[in-house]
Scaffold this motif. Structure first.
Motif, short mmCIF file in Angstrom:
data_model
loop_
_atom_site.label_atom_id
_atom_site.label_comp_id
_atom_site.label_asym_id
_atom_site.label_seq_id
_atom_site.Cartn_x
_atom_site.Cartn_y
_atom_site.Cartn_z
N PHE A 51 -28.87 -3.63 31.14
CA PHE A 51 -27.68 -4.44 31.38
C PHE A 51 -27.61 -5.49 30.29
O PHE A 51 -28.52 -6.31 30.13
N LEU A 52 -26.55 -5.49 29.54
CA LEU A 52 -26.39 -6.52 28.53
C LEU A 52 -24.92 -6.73 28.24
O LEU A 52 -24.08 -5.89 28.57
N GLU A 53 -24.63 -7.87 27.64
CA GLU A 53 -23.26 -8.18 27.28
C GLU A 53 -23.20 -8.45 25.78
O GLU A 53 -23.92 -9.30 25.27
N ASP A 109 -29.91 3.90 31.28
CA ASP A 109 -29.89 3.64 32.72
C ASP A 109 -30.78 2.42 33.00
O ASP A 109 -31.91 2.35 32.53
N GLY A 110 -30.26 1.47 33.74
CA GLY A 110 -31.05 0.27 34.06
C GLY A 110 -31.04 -0.78 32.96
O GLY A 110 -31.78 -1.75 33.02
N LEU A 158 -25.23 2.43 27.24
CA LEU A 158 -26.50 1.81 27.62
C LEU A 158 -27.41 2.78 28.37
O LEU A 158 -26.94 3.66 29.08
#
Lengths: 184, 184
Positions: free
Chosen positions: B144-146, B141-142, B139
């Motif tokens: 966020f995921l799932e 930087d900064g 990912l």
């Protein structure tokens, strides 16, 4: 939902950094899930309503409209922006009549979609309108569009053939398929 | 198309009126079909790619991501913006691998959608990716995921039940239904 990670971003500060005639751009300072700060730029939008209007012969009411940002005449569901304080259903009734001349006796809310989650707050509420009466359109000054109707099956074929590229319209048609799915 | 009216708007002058870290806002002076002048404000966007990635068990790869402008964790197809000069297919391969860790042997272009024709030039090209290999995500930087996977049928039920509200994802699923329709 069974989400395992913390994904939430918190607002630290919200600031309008640009206001045009139509557009408001915000830039917010946020806290990321890891505690670091970052920025989010986005459009503040008042929201919109979009209408799937079907005649008793199962024809769908559509519009051709030139969309300047993409440089194309688009085939679209009737839709429009909410006026300040306007409820989505009131907006849907107003836009259908203003843009196409049609009024409808029967209104069913189909759902909500978010067209542009990366950089706009816009939310579109979709309605199914039936028991239509044809009247005459009353376009805003500087608004040019052509209303047509076509058999719903024919339009769905155009959708499946990739001839309809407006995401607002495609999302509406999948909501309508969902409605049929639930009510079959 | 059998459009009767002249709907085309011509550019008189194009001007950038705002440039943020991410967003460029244009304001163009245009000539309406009736010869009058008007203004069009819109976002200049580099375009994006979006991926329907299916495992050999017919599971679809999805992401949960917090979308700040709408204040929600969204369930979405993997997608991302084109880098300067990047081709949509290259972008699709890069984003799928960076965001989910998956690579795919087989890529088919499904079509193009325009998510925001009222105020953005954005164009999203959709791809079907199969013959997947799982790796690890990388990912930004900064970011966020799932990533999750679920049976395609189960996801289509969520779509039909109105549990998926991201228009980019809904448009992708209708393009995929169209692909199945043409290839059945």
């Amino acid at each position: 939902m069974k989400i395992k990670k913390n994904l939430i971003e918190k607002t630290i500060e919200s600031k309008e950094i640009f206001r045009g005639n139509f557009m408001r751009v915000m830039c917010d300072t946020i806290e990321l899930p890891n505690g670091k700060h970052s920025m989010r730029e986005y459009i503040k939008h008042s929201g919109a309503s979009c209408i799937i209007a079907l005649t008793k012969n199962n024809e769908i009411i559509l519009e051709y409209q030139y969309r300047y940002p993409v440089g194309k005449v688009m085939l679209e569901l009737p839709a429009g922006k909410l006026e300040p304080q306007e409820l989505p259903l009131i907006c849907a009734k107003r836009e259908l009549e203003e843009e196409t001349g049609y009024t409808a006796k029967n209104w069913i809310e189909l759902g909500t979609c978010l067209p542009c989650i990366g950089y706009s707050t816009e939310k579109i509420v979709y309605f199914l309108a039936t028991e239509l009466t044809q009247g005459s359109a009353n376009l805003d000054d500087g608004e040019f569009l052509e209303t047509i109707s076509m058999p719903l099956d024919e339009f769905m074929l155009m959708v499946y053939n990739g001839e309809v590229t407006d995401s607002k319209t495609l999302s509406g048609m999948i909501l309508y398929l969902g409605y049929l799915h639930k009510n079959k």
